[in-house]
Write a protein that holds these residues in place. Structure first.
Motif, short mmCIF file in Angstrom:
data_model
loop_
_atom_site.label_atom_id
_atom_site.label_comp_id
_atom_site.label_asym_id
_atom_site.label_seq_id
_atom_site.Cartn_x
_atom_site.Cartn_y
_atom_site.Cartn_z
N HIS A 35 -11.10 10.00 -4.56
CA HIS A 35 -10.10 9.20 -5.26
C HIS A 35 -8.96 8.91 -4.30
O HIS A 35 -8.54 9.80 -3.54
N ILE A 36 -8.47 7.69 -4.35
CA ILE A 36 -7.36 7.30 -3.46
C ILE A 36 -6.11 7.12 -4.29
O ILE A 36 -6.11 6.45 -5.33
N VAL A 37 -5.01 7.70 -3.84
CA VAL A 37 -3.69 7.54 -4.45
C VAL A 37 -2.80 6.80 -3.47
O VAL A 37 -2.65 7.24 -2.33
N ILE A 38 -2.23 5.68 -3.92
CA ILE A 38 -1.33 4.89 -3.06
C ILE A 38 0.05 4.91 -3.70
O ILE A 38 0.23 4.43 -4.82
N ALA A 39 1.02 5.48 -3.00
CA ALA A 39 2.41 5.46 -3.45
C ALA A 39 3.15 4.38 -2.68
O ALA A 39 3.20 4.42 -1.44
N THR A 40 3.70 3.41 -3.39
CA THR A 40 4.29 2.25 -2.72
C THR A 40 5.36 1.63 -3.60
O THR A 40 5.32 1.71 -4.82
N ARG A 41 6.32 1.00 -2.95
CA ARG A 41 7.36 0.29 -3.70
C ARG A 41 6.94 -1.14 -4.04
O ARG A 41 7.54 -1.76 -4.91
N ALA A 42 5.97 -1.66 -3.32
CA ALA A 42 5.52 -3.04 -3.53
C ALA A 42 4.01 -3.05 -3.73
O ALA A 42 3.30 -2.16 -3.24
N ASP A 43 3.53 -4.05 -4.45
CA ASP A 43 2.08 -4.17 -4.64
C ASP A 43 1.42 -4.41 -3.29
O ASP A 43 1.77 -5.37 -2.58
N PRO A 44 0.44 -3.58 -2.88
CA PRO A 44 -0.21 -3.75 -1.58
C PRO A 44 -1.17 -4.94 -1.61
O PRO A 44 -1.71 -5.30 -2.66
N PRO A 45 -1.41 -5.59 -0.48
CA PRO A 45 -2.33 -6.74 -0.42
C PRO A 45 -3.79 -6.28 -0.42
O PRO A 45 -4.53 -6.45 0.56
N LEU A 46 -4.18 -5.68 -1.51
CA LEU A 46 -5.52 -5.13 -1.69
C LEU A 46 -6.15 -5.82 -2.92
O LEU A 46 -5.44 -6.42 -3.73
N PRO A 47 -7.48 -5.73 -3.10
CA PRO A 47 -8.14 -6.43 -4.21
C PRO A 47 -7.87 -5.75 -5.56
O PRO A 47 -8.79 -5.27 -6.23
N LEU A 48 -6.57 -5.72 -5.96
CA LEU A 48 -6.19 -5.01 -7.19
C LEU A 48 -6.80 -5.66 -8.43
O LEU A 48 -7.22 -4.97 -9.36
N ALA A 49 -6.83 -7.00 -8.45
CA ALA A 49 -7.35 -7.69 -9.64
C ALA A 49 -8.82 -7.33 -9.89
O ALA A 49 -9.22 -7.09 -11.04
N ARG A 50 -9.60 -7.28 -8.81
CA ARG A 50 -11.03 -6.95 -8.94
C ARG A 50 -11.20 -5.51 -9.43
O ARG A 50 -12.00 -5.23 -10.32
N LEU A 51 -10.44 -4.60 -8.83
CA LEU A 51 -10.51 -3.19 -9.23
C LEU A 51 -10.07 -3.02 -10.69
O LEU A 51 -10.66 -2.26 -11.44
N ARG A 52 -9.03 -3.77 -11.06
CA ARG A 52 -8.53 -3.69 -12.43
C ARG A 52 -9.58 -4.16 -13.43
O ARG A 52 -9.79 -3.56 -14.48
N SER A 53 -10.26 -5.26 -13.09
CA SER A 53 -11.26 -5.82 -14.00
C SER A 53 -12.47 -4.90 -14.15
O SER A 53 -13.15 -4.90 -15.18
N LYS A 54 -12.75 -4.09 -13.13
CA LYS A 54 -13.87 -3.16 -13.19
C LYS A 54 -13.50 -1.81 -13.80
O LYS A 54 -14.35 -0.92 -13.92
N GLY A 55 -12.22 -1.69 -14.18
CA GLY A 55 -11.78 -0.42 -14.75
C GLY A 55 -11.68 0.68 -13.73
O GLY A 55 -11.79 1.86 -14.09
N GLN A 56 -11.51 0.31 -12.44
CA GLN A 56 -11.47 1.30 -11.37
C GLN A 56 -10.05 1.53 -10.85
O GLN A 56 -9.86 2.11 -9.79
N LEU A 57 -9.05 1.02 -11.61
CA LEU A 57 -7.67 1.09 -11.15
C LEU A 57 -6.79 1.70 -12.23
O LEU A 57 -6.81 1.24 -13.37
N VAL A 58 -6.06 2.73 -11.90
CA VAL A 58 -5.04 3.30 -12.78
C VAL A 58 -3.68 2.98 -12.18
O VAL A 58 -3.42 3.33 -11.02
N GLU A 59 -2.82 2.28 -12.95
CA GLU A 59 -1.52 1.86 -12.43
C GLU A 59 -0.40 2.59 -13.15
O GLU A 59 -0.35 2.63 -14.38
N ILE A 60 0.48 3.18 -12.39
CA ILE A 60 1.70 3.80 -12.93
C ILE A 60 2.87 2.99 -12.39
O ILE A 60 3.21 3.08 -11.21
N ARG A 61 3.43 2.17 -13.24
CA ARG A 61 4.47 1.25 -12.80
C ARG A 61 5.85 1.69 -13.29
O ARG A 61 6.00 2.73 -13.93
#
Length: 822
Positions: free
Chosen positions: A78-104
């Motif tokens: 599992h990868i945890v990314i701590a960041t102040r800005a949204d990283p330029p990664l395929p977040l939309a694809r991961l989100r649609s597959k249910g593979q992304l947990v976001e704590i905003r």
């Protein structure tokens, strides 16, 4: 602190691909990552790989490598990314597959309870609910903001004063946001932020405003989206305040121009409230005046008087005096603010300035339609309406009637001032004691208010008409009028603060019917709405009833606290002597209920009531409070004389609601003097008048005196007493039973199964409605089945509740089954 080798830690993990990277000709990153991923796949257990402060990474090859890693991730990694800005990664694809947990940021915000706990632990001080609410509103749960506030609060005693002044311009907040946020942004972003601190493309003149907003959102720069279409945003409150301060210091000459652009854009898009705000901020008073004129009728119709008052107060006096529309508006606002002398002087100056011939306000003097332009005739009508409003407030009823009639004659049918003139005419009749004429005039005023689409007066008139009907003993009719007006208004939709008086009025009725929770909810909502319209009279009524609800619930301290609020409200509102006297009478009545003899005696000394003076229906609450005190002090002959005078006046004016209360108090006075038979006769008369309308609290609030009388009535033959036994027993049950005079306790008779102990049987139509309620039908479904309006269904439902002595569908069904009605 983490241990050096926490569970699941694998030493040497960081050097898996290092030899390949250090080779003279390193292979492509995909090959290196493949080696790393294959090595990770062989490791046992669940693994977590953390990338902290990812926002500092700007190299595209690293982003590409992380994307490759995400796409070929072993199932146990599992990868945890701590960041102040949204990283330029395929977040939309991961989100649609249910593979992304976001704590905003919204997830990280502290709730009110968390804020309270954090501050208490940090500085060891207990905060009041009001202080916590103020700080939570300012910081919006932002944890760093709370920490900055906590640091500033250390050692302070004036917590409330500090929190009122804690804004984005506080030095700790400015330093933090400037150094940690603003200074880290590129020049174009800083410029955009400063120019849009409260206002986008229209303000900055830059065509890429939308793209910049999306960029800021991705960077989590205190930008909060207000919709799901990425069209509307706002800044965090503290951040916006800091930006405005920075702009004012760095580029003061640009501030006014930015506000003017914002005002023009809002006006173009018919967002008048925001347009006026920015015009005033730019000191563009001419633009603000044009917008206020444009918005006046709409705001008045909705009852947003407080908004108009704020706007008018911000305009220069010379601008108002030179503009006839603004001058008339100012005259009306002076009246609304209670500055009656200033209002009359202002109207005289207005007439001189614009050459308007004053109309005579002497009652009985012959008047003819004024000559001149149609607009000047209309102005005269509006001035007459304002003068009528001042006259009715001062109790000059003949002049009120004369001026109101003139205003109705001069004003065109579509002018909203007609609503006020018609309303004041009805009030004048009521204040003069002509209840019948008042009812007729107020019904007509309601029609006029609906004709000119003036919701504010619709509900002020409805409130006054319902008040008259309550005094006539017509509680159900008053409730029906409130409900019908509410239904018509709500069907129109939109933001409707003008409906506040109906909530207050219905809350008072629900209190009388002993539905205390429903009453509390209605009154609290009514206060919120009336605060937006500046309706001090209704706010005062609501607070007084809330105090009596607290008393009814046994919360004497809460009741007194609310009455203290009432006193503060009266001081702020600069009420007339008459209204202040009413408030003091309610306070004395509550003090009497609580046994506070000192407070009652103090009121008695200064109330100034005397049998030598002619009684007025306008002071009835004071008289009835005095009677209650006299009975308590056993000055019974004096009490009886007061009650005889009051009964004569109430019967002459057709005020059956007043008659019920007076008869009840006569019964108490007679019983206290040992005249039991006459006391029971008086109480029987009161109960027979009260039962059809469902009066409850009027009797229950009297306590032991009424309980003793009800017990005495049990001994009399049923045929000799009007009204139903069930109604009397219900009142006695609410009073908690009573002790007989010889000390024995008589239990309340509870009807058993198979009995039908209703004072008034359900009608055939009510039985139909009740059966459909039992069948689980909604009001709409009942209306469709019976081919009647939903409002009519609600009326039947309330009638059923009253007859069954319940306050909900569930209880109505249970009661009906208990009585074998259905």
């Amino acid at each position: 602190m983490l241990p050096c080798h926490p569970p699941g830690f694998h030493s040497g993990l960081g050097v898996i691909g290092l030899p390949l990277l250090q080779s003279p000709q390193p292979p492509p990153l995909e090959i290196i990552l493949t080696v790393v991923i294959n090595r990770l796949a062989t490791l046992p257990g669940e693994l977590v790989l953390v990338f902290d402060d990812y926002h500092v990474i700007t190299a595209q090859p690293i982003h590409a490598s992380v994307t490759f890693l995400l796409e070929h991730l072993p199932v146990h990694l599992h990868i945890v990314i701590a960041t102040r800005a949204d990283p330029p990664l395929p977040l939309a694809r991961l989100r649609s597959k249910g593979q992304l947990v976001e704590i905003r940021s919204t997830d990280l915000r502290f709730t009110r309870e968390e804020s309270t706990s954090f501050l208490s632990q940090t500085i060891g001080v207990e905060f009041s609910t009001e202080d916590i609410t103020a700080l939570e509103t300012r910081t919006e749960g932002w944890i760093a903001g709370l920490q900055l506030a906590a640091l500033s609060l250390q050692g302070r005693q004036d917590i409330t004063h500090f929190l009122q002044a804690f804004t984005g311009t506080h030095r700790f907040v400015v330093d933090y946001l400037t150094q940690e946020v603003l200074a880290r942004q590129p020049a174009d972003v800083q410029s955009f932020l400063l120019q849009t601190g409260s206002l986008c493309e229209a303000v900055t003149g830059e065509p890429e405003g939308q793209a910049m907003l999306e960029r800021l959102e991705e960077a989590n720069l205190f930008l909060l989206p207000l919709d799901d279409e990425r069209r509307w945003y706002r800044y965090h409150q503290l951040f916006a305040e800091m930006l405005r301060q920075r702009l004012q210091r760095a580029q003061p000459d640009r501030v006014a121009r930015l506000h003017q652009r914002a005002s023009a854009w809002y006006a173009q898009h018919e967002l008048i409230r925001e347009a006026v705000h920015h015009a005033l901020a730019a000191n563009d008073f001419a633009q603000a005046a044009r917008l206020i004129e444009q918005a006046f009728n709409a705001l008045v119709r909705r009852g947003e008087i407080a908004t108009l008052q704020r706007w008018a107060a911000a305009l220069p006096d010379e601008l108002i005096r030179s503009n006839i529309e603004l001058s008339v508006l100012q005259g009306w606002l002076l009246f609304v603010s209670g500055k009656h002398d200033e209002a009359l002087l202002h109207l005289q100056n207005l007439e001189r300035t614009f050459g308007i011939t004053p109309i005579s306000d002497e009652p009985g003097e012959q008047q003819t339609m004024p000559r001149g332009t149609e607009s000047q005739t209309e102005i005269k009508g509006r001035i007459a309406a304002i003068r009528a409003s001042i006259a009715v407030t001062r109790g000059d009823l003949p002049r009120t009637i004369a001026l109101s009639r003139l205003a109705l004659e001069y004003l065109p049918k579509e002018n909203i001032s007609r609503a006020y003139a018609a309303w004041y005419l009805g009030r004048a009749y009521w204040l003069s004691g002509d209840v019948s004429a008042a009812s007729i005039a107020l019904v007509e005023a309601s029609h006029v208010s609906w004709e000119v689409d003036h919701l504010y007066t619709v509900f002020m008139v409805t409130h006054d008409l319902a008040h008259v009907q309550k005094l006539q003993g017509q509680l159900h009719l008053a409730d029906q009028n409130y409900r019908q007006a509410l239904q018509q208004a709500l069907e129109r939709g939109g933001d409707l603060p003008a409906i506040g008086p109906a909530y207050v009025g219905r809350g008072n009725l629900e209190y009388e019917w002993n539905h205390l929770d429903a009453a509390t909810s209605l009154l609290q909502e009514g206060i919120k709405l009336c605060e937006r319209t500046g309706n001090g009279r209704a706010i005062l009524q609501a607070h007084i009833t809330l105090a009596f609800i607290k008393q009814a619930q046994g919360e004497t301290d809460g009741a007194r606290a609310i009455m203290q609020q009432v006193v503060q409200i009266t001081e702020r509102q600069h009420l007339s002597q008459h209204r202040n006297a009413q408030v003091e009478a309610f306070w004395a009545w509550l003090s009497l209920m609580q046994g506070d003899e000192a407070a009652v005696s103090l009121w008695l000394q200064r109330c100034g009531l005397s049998l030598d003076r002619e009684v007025s229906h306008l002071r009835e609450r004071e008289y009835l409070t005095l009677v209650r005190v006299l009975i308590t002090q056993r000055r019974l002959d004096e009490a009886k004389q007061w009650l005889a005078n009051l009964l004569q006046l109430a019967e002459a004016q057709g005020r059956t609601g007043s008659v019920i209360e007076i008869l009840m108090l006569q019964a108490e006075a007679l019983h206290a003097s040992g005249e039991v038979k006459q006391a029971i006769e008086r109480l029987s008369q009161a109960l027979s008048l009260a039962e059809p309308e469902g009066y409850i609290r009027l009797f229950v609030d009297e306590g032991a005196p009424i309980a003793h009388l009800l017990v005495q009535m049990r001994r009399r033959p049923p045929g000799g007493q009007p009204g139903s036994t069930h109604y009397r027993e219900h009142l006695l049950a609410l009073l908690g039973g009573a002790h007989d005079e010889d000390g024995t306790h008589e239990a309340v008779v509870v009807p058993g199964p198979g009995m039908y102990p209703l004072g008034e049987p359900l009608s055939e139509r009510e039985l139909e409605v009740l059966r459909l309620i039992v069948a689980g039908c909604s009001n709409r479904e009942i209306a469709d089945r019976l081919v009647i309006a939903v409002s009519t269904v609600k009326w039947y439902v309330n009638a059923i509740y009253g007859k069954l002595q319940v306050e909900s569908r569930t209880k109505a069904i249970a009661r009906a089954r208990e009585l074998n009605i259905v």
